[in-house]
Each structure stands twice: as structure tokens, then as C-alpha cells.
Motif scaffolding. Sequence first.
Motif, PDB file in Angstrom:
ATOM      1  N   UNK A  92      35.666 -29.739  54.172  1.00  0.00           N
ATOM      2  CA  UNK A  92      36.071 -31.151  54.068  1.00  0.00           C
ATOM      3  C   UNK A  92      35.336 -31.855  52.927  1.00  0.00           C
ATOM      4  N   UNK A  93      35.965 -32.858  52.317  1.00  0.00           N
ATOM      5  CA  UNK A  93      35.292 -33.596  51.239  1.00  0.00           C
ATOM      6  C   UNK A  93      33.939 -34.164  51.645  1.00  0.00           C
ATOM      7  N   UNK A  94      33.799 -34.572  52.915  1.00  0.00           N
ATOM      8  CA  UNK A  94      32.520 -35.151  53.341  1.00  0.00           C
ATOM      9  C   UNK A  94      31.394 -34.125  53.355  1.00  0.00           C
ATOM     10  N   UNK A  95      31.746 -32.814  53.319  1.00  0.00           N
ATOM     11  CA  UNK A  95      30.733 -31.767  53.309  1.00  0.00           C
ATOM     12  C   UNK A  95      30.569 -31.142  51.926  1.00  0.00           C
ATOM     13  N   UNK A  96      31.346 -31.599  50.959  1.00  0.00           N
ATOM     14  CA  UNK A  96      31.186 -31.121  49.582  1.00  0.00           C
ATOM     15  C   UNK A  96      30.189 -32.010  48.843  1.00  0.00           C
ATOM     16  N   UNK A  97      29.954 -31.667  47.592  1.00  0.00           N
ATOM     17  CA  UNK A  97      29.004 -32.439  46.789  1.00  0.00           C
ATOM     18  C   UNK A  97      29.740 -33.134  45.643  1.00  0.00           C
ATOM     19  N   UNK A  98      29.479 -34.435  45.531  1.00  0.00           N
ATOM     20  CA  UNK A  98      29.991 -35.259  44.443  1.00  0.00           C
ATOM     21  C   UNK A  98      28.817 -36.024  43.838  1.00  0.00           C
ATOM     22  N   UNK A  99      29.046 -36.618  42.679  1.00  0.00           N
ATOM     23  CA  UNK A  99      28.014 -37.435  42.033  1.00  0.00           C
ATOM     24  C   UNK A  99      28.647 -38.717  41.516  1.00  0.00           C
ATOM     25  N   UNK A 100      27.770 -39.673  41.201  1.00  0.00           N
ATOM     26  CA  UNK A 100      28.224 -40.974  40.716  1.00  0.00           C
ATOM     27  C   UNK A 100      27.916 -42.065  41.720  1.00  0.00           C
ATOM     28  N   UNK A 101      27.446 -43.220  41.201  1.00  0.00           N
ATOM     29  CA  UNK A 101      27.116 -44.338  42.063  1.00  0.00           C
ATOM     30  C   UNK A 101      25.641 -44.661  42.036  1.00  0.00           C
ATOM     31  N   UNK A 102      25.246 -45.758  42.721  1.00  0.00           N
ATOM     32  CA  UNK A 102      23.871 -46.235  42.618  1.00  0.00           C
ATOM     33  C   UNK A 102      22.866 -45.322  43.313  1.00  0.00           C
ATOM     34  N   UNK A 103      23.332 -44.384  44.166  1.00  0.00           N
ATOM     35  CA  UNK A 103      22.414 -43.477  44.839  1.00  0.00           C
ATOM     36  C   UNK A 103      22.268 -42.136  44.126  1.00  0.00           C
ATOM     37  N   UNK A 104      23.099 -41.883  43.100  1.00  0.00           N
ATOM     38  CA  UNK A 104      23.025 -40.597  42.387  1.00  0.00           C
ATOM     39  C   UNK A 104      22.902 -40.828  40.887  1.00  0.00           C
ATOM     40  N   UNK A 105      24.036 -41.079  40.215  1.00  0.00           N
ATOM     41  CA  UNK A 105      24.025 -41.296  38.770  1.00  0.00           C
ATOM     42  C   UNK A 105      24.658 -42.655  38.485  1.00  0.00           C
ATOM     43  N   UNK A 106      23.806 -43.612  38.153  1.00  0.00           N
ATOM     44  CA  UNK A 106      24.299 -44.953  37.852  1.00  0.00           C
ATOM     45  C   UNK A 106      25.080 -44.962  36.540  1.00  0.00           C
ATOM     46  N   UNK A 107      25.951 -45.945  36.410  1.00  0.00           N
ATOM     47  CA  UNK A 107      26.837 -45.988  35.245  1.00  0.00           C
ATOM     48  C   UNK A 107      28.200 -45.398  35.535  1.00  0.00           C
ATOM     49  N   UNK A 108      28.312 -44.674  36.661  1.00  0.00           N
ATOM     50  CA  UNK A 108      29.577 -44.080  37.073  1.00  0.00           C
ATOM     51  C   UNK A 108      29.943 -44.598  38.458  1.00  0.00           C
ATOM     52  N   UNK A 109      31.238 -44.530  38.769  1.00  0.00           N
ATOM     53  CA  UNK A 109      31.708 -45.011  40.050  1.00  0.00           C
ATOM     54  C   UNK A 109      31.294 -44.049  41.160  1.00  0.00           C
ATOM     55  N   UNK A 110      31.339 -44.552  42.397  1.00  0.00           N
ATOM     56  CA  UNK A 110      30.900 -43.796  43.557  1.00  0.00           C
ATOM     57  C   UNK A 110      31.693 -42.504  43.712  1.00  0.00           C
ATOM     58  N   UNK A 111      30.986 -41.365  43.671  1.00  0.00           N
ATOM     59  CA  UNK A 111      31.541 -40.030  43.952  1.00  0.00           C
ATOM     60  C   UNK A 111      32.686 -39.624  43.024  1.00  0.00           C
ATOM     61  N   UNK A 112      32.718 -40.129  41.790  1.00  0.00           N
ATOM     62  CA  UNK A 112      33.835 -39.768  40.908  1.00  0.00           C
ATOM     63  C   UNK A 112      33.547 -38.530  40.069  1.00  0.00           C
ATOM     64  N   UNK A 113      32.324 -38.006  40.104  1.00  0.00           N
ATOM     65  CA  UNK A 113      31.949 -36.866  39.269  1.00  0.00           C
ATOM     66  C   UNK A 113      31.899 -35.583  40.088  1.00  0.00           C
ATOM     67  N   UNK A 114      32.282 -34.484  39.441  1.00  0.00           N
ATOM     68  CA  UNK A 114      32.210 -33.179  40.085  1.00  0.00           C
ATOM     69  C   UNK A 114      33.229 -32.221  39.484  1.00  0.00           C
ATOM     70  N   UNK A 115      33.247 -30.984  39.974  1.00  0.00           N
ATOM     71  CA  UNK A 115      34.222 -30.012  39.474  1.00  0.00           C
ATOM     72  C   UNK A 115      35.660 -30.431  39.793  1.00  0.00           C
ATOM     73  N   UNK A 116      36.588 -29.935  38.971  1.00  0.00           N
ATOM     74  CA  UNK A 116      37.997 -30.298  39.169  1.00  0.00           C
ATOM     75  C   UNK A 116      38.864 -29.049  39.175  1.00  0.00           C
ATOM     76  N   UNK A 117      40.068 -29.215  39.699  1.00  0.00           N
ATOM     77  CA  UNK A 117      41.085 -28.164  39.660  1.00  0.00           C
ATOM     78  C   UNK A 117      42.326 -28.731  38.993  1.00  0.00           C
ATOM     79  N   UNK A 118      43.184 -27.839  38.485  1.00  0.00           N
ATOM     80  CA  UNK A 118      44.453 -28.246  37.893  1.00  0.00           C
ATOM     81  C   UNK A 118      45.580 -27.511  38.604  1.00  0.00           C
TER      82      UNK A 118
END
Length: 615
Positions: free
Chosen positions: A492-518
Motif C-alpha cells: 500500500x502507498x502508506x507503507x511505501x517511501x516518498x519524499x517532499x514536504x516540511x518533514x523531509x525535503x522542503x521546497x517540494x510538495x508533500x510526498x511528491x518525490x520518489x520512483x516512477x513507472x510508465x
Amino acid sequence: MSFSVLKAFSIALISIILLIISPALLAKPNLTINVKGVTEQLENNVRAHLGTQPTTAVERRAFLFNVNENVQAALQSMGYYHGLINTEISEESGKPWRLTIDITPGDPVILQWVDIQFDGEMLNDDSFERWLSTISLTPGQTLNHGEYDKVKNQLLTLSLARGYFDGQFTKSEIRVNRDTNTAQINLHFHSGKRYQFGQVTFEGHDLNDNILTALVPFDDGAPYATQPLNALNRNLLDSGYFSSIKVLPEVENIENNLVPINVSLTPRPSHSLEVGLGVDIGNSTDSSVEPRVRLTWRTPQLNRYGHFQETTTEWSPDRPKLLTTYTIPLTHPLDDQLKIKLGLIRDKYGLTQVYKPDELKYSSTGQLESTSYQFGVSRQTRSNNNWLWGYTVEMVREFYDQSSQEFDPRFILLGAGITKTTRGDNTLDPKSGFRQTYSVQYANPSLGSEIELTRFQAQWKWIDTFFDNHRFVARLDLGANVVADEDLAQVPPSLRYFAGGDQTIRGYSYNELGPYIEYTDSDDQLIREVVGGRYLAIGSLEYQYYLTPTWRVATFVDAGNAFDNNQFEPVVSAGGGVHWISPIGPIKFDVGVGLKETETVARSWRIHLTMGTEL
């Protein structure tokens, strides 16, 4: 009496009072003082002994009459017994008189020896030996009566704090030899017997007795000391049951060397509400403004067994959350607790983009949305060295769409974790501290889970302040999911790892960073979707400078990302902010700027407004 008459009477009364006090308020000194020939420290001491400057002719005469005596006292208190004093007064009509004090202090009196002796039961108490190693009176120093008085007061205070209520000086003197300019200090202290703790009684509560007695960190008959009383006060405060706590040793009721302790308590209100606000503003997603509102409802005591609950609801656009925690004290109200958690969480993760062939670029269309239902039971115990151990069973059912497919996996996670927090002080903005957290969770199909999954997490946060105004904050977050490649989509997404937001990497939106698929959807559109990763590695370093005790500026660098086995794209952001140390905790206004474009996010900036302590 009519209102108009009463008003006139009040104005007249105020006018009379002002006429009486205004001369005292407006009066200015009629004497200026110039001190020459001594160090700044000696000058300050002389001025302190001279006292308040006169404002009337009568006060001035009395002031001048006592000048020599007061200056001699000031010099002798700092070891100068052979000072020569010359005073000169200049009178000018219509102006304050001018007093010039020219001092030749002479050679100071030197300590020849310092004799400190103990007697009584204090001889078996190591606290006094440790105190002796810290005192500032040593042979060869200049005699200072202030230091002598400070040492005496310290010894008396320590003896009372250690339970020697009958302690007294059998000899306390400074012997000055003016001929040899030397001095001898003799301090002989007899402690008498040491008293012990008696019975502890509690007033003003309706809890079971065993709840409160478990918070007492000493036994009846233990040697008296104020430190265990402070620990008792802190335990009662940390329990959260009481709004007012008074721990009083009843010295007047001592019997058989036992000091009874009375604890007066005032329970907290039955219910309390706490509101938290935050907002992110920036350009990294379609939502340029992301407000957050958090409401926390607490019931500090539900019954005489000490049960309590905390319910938190949080709202931000498309991200409502509700979490309730019911806590049951077991063998100790602070160090052994059973927690039952129930949660409903709707959240957004990552980023979904569709390729526009006519524009030759991807355009954001939304995010990965999920709704999860959570139920958990955990037991938390605290060891003697302040490690907090946790053992959990957590059930999760989560619904989400990914790659145009619907998923609703079930998980039963068995977990264990340890954490330890060390704080330099108990304020909401600690000057120093260190927190470390380690946890592991495991799920297996034979235990009712959709797939086999093992999660590892570790977090560290360090705070320290140098030279009062220079504060540093560093943190490091690591995470890993051990899962088979073919089962990744079932995590589930809640058990995966994301980045972005004031608790991880500021300057980016909450949980918008991470690996992607196409993938290509049913409409033959090329879709790129940030789905999170197996791993997380994020570090941050922040420097803060206090402009005043309640205002500071900050600058920071955040770096890292969530990633997968073959897809790691580190991201760095930098920025700064202004922080207000409010009565309810620091309120931070930070601006972060992404320093690198990723495949899914262009260089971004965001404003983060947050509230809360850092440990």
C-alpha cells in the motif's frame, strides 16, 4: 450618588494622587559621581555600596556624609584593606553637584589558607565531596567577601537539600592580618543526622492509589533529598492527569526522623481541545496552496484506573485523517502502557502525469489516492536507562488505484521498535537534545497478509546550541522495504517511501518525490506515475541564529529521496526562514527552493508554515 458626581469625584481623586506622586516621579539626581583609579569591577562595587543617588538637598548631605565609609566597605568586601580615598566636590549654581572619588586601592589581601571541615552524618555523603571540588575559594586568590558568603550559602542550601535540617556552622570566620596583607578562612560545619522520607499522601484526585504510588520514585525510609521530590513532581506532570501539582515536605511534622510528604493535586479539565495550523505555498504541484488544520481532543482521565484517550482529526484538501488512541496504564502509568489505535486516513501520494504529444511534455493530472482503515494494539515499556520499547500488532486495509488497476490489500503487521530522547531542558524549544528511533515490521500471508513484507526504519535527530545564540539541527531518516519484485504493487502507498514536504525535503510538495513507472492506459495515453520506493534516505542540516530569546532566523539544506533498486535520483533543496518561539511552541515560516529538476518535478519553491517542537 449620580454618575456625573461620581465621575467628577474620581477625576479629582486621581488629580490629587498625581500631584502627590509626580514630584517623586519627575525628580532627578542632584549629584553626579565620577569614580577614578579602580577597575570596572571595583567601580561597580563602589557604586553599589553608595546606593541610590540623592534628589534633594537633605538627601545629598546625608549621602556625602557617608561616602568615605561606604567606599571603604566596598573596597574591603573585595579584599582591598589599604585603600586611599580622596573626594572632591564641585558646586555649580543651578546644576547638579559633581562628586569625584579618586581611589588608590593598594595591594589586595591574599588568601593564605582555606580551612573547610565537615562533621556529622554528612561525612558519609559523597555529594559534599563533589561540591568541595567545585568551590572557587583557594589559597593565593584575592580575598572576596562575596565569594565567601556564596560558599557559605551553597553549603547551607546543599545540606538542607540533602536532608540535614539540623546542620549549622560551628565556626565561620575570615581572619585578616593587615600587617602581612593575608587572610585565613575557617568554615566548620556540623550536619547532625540525616532525615528520611516518610509517608507520601495525595490529595485532590479520584485515581486508584496504586496509580499514584507507582509514580513515587523513592521508598519510605529512603534518605531525604530534593532531587527525588523533583522527580516525583515531574512524573506527576508527565502523567497528564493534573493541571496543578504541589509537592510539600512537612518538616514541621517530622516524627522518628521521617519527613512526611504531602502532594496536593488539581485534576485537568475533563476535556481539552488543541488546534494546529500549517500551510504550504509553492509552484511544484497544481495545488499552489495546501492548508492544513489539525484538531486534537483529549480526555486526560476517563476513570479511576487512569485510562485516557486522544483523538486527532486533520484536514487538508483531499487528505482528511482521523486517528483515535485509547491508552490503558498497566504496571506503571508512564513506563508501561497498552495503546489501542483506530484510524481512517485518506491521503495522496506521488504525482500522476500524462504525456502531451503536441506539446512534447508531460502534464500533471493528479496524484495516487488511497483510503486506509487501520486498527492496532501496542504495548510500550520504558527501561531504567530511558529506552522506550514498543511491541505492536497492526491491521491495515487500504484501497487505491495504480496503473489503471484497483487494489485493496490486507495486512497484519507485527512490529517492534525502540526509541530514546535526551533533552537538554524541558522547554518547548530545547537548546540541545538527541532522539534516535529504530523499528521493524513484518507481514506474512500465513499470518493474514496479502504478501510477505519486512520494513526497517531508523531516524536520528540532533540539536545543540553554541555560544548561546548559535543553534544547529541535524536529522537523518533511513527506511527499507524487503519485498519481492512481483509484489511491489501490492504494497500500500502508506507503507511505501516518498519524499517532499516540511518533514523531509522542503521546497517540494508533500510526498511528491520518489520512483516512477510508465504505462499506457486504456485511451492509449502514456502515463507517468510516481508510486514511491522501497528505500528512503534523507538528511538535513539547519543553522539557526537567535536575534532575541523569542525570535531567530534559520538557513537549511535538505537532501535525499525515496528510491528503488535501479532508480535513485537524489534531490537537494536549500532555503531559510524566520521562527517565533511562541508560548505554545516554535512557529516557523520557511522558504525552500529545489536546486535540481527531476524527471517528474521541475525546479520548485515552496513556503512552509509549521508549528510544533523539534523533539
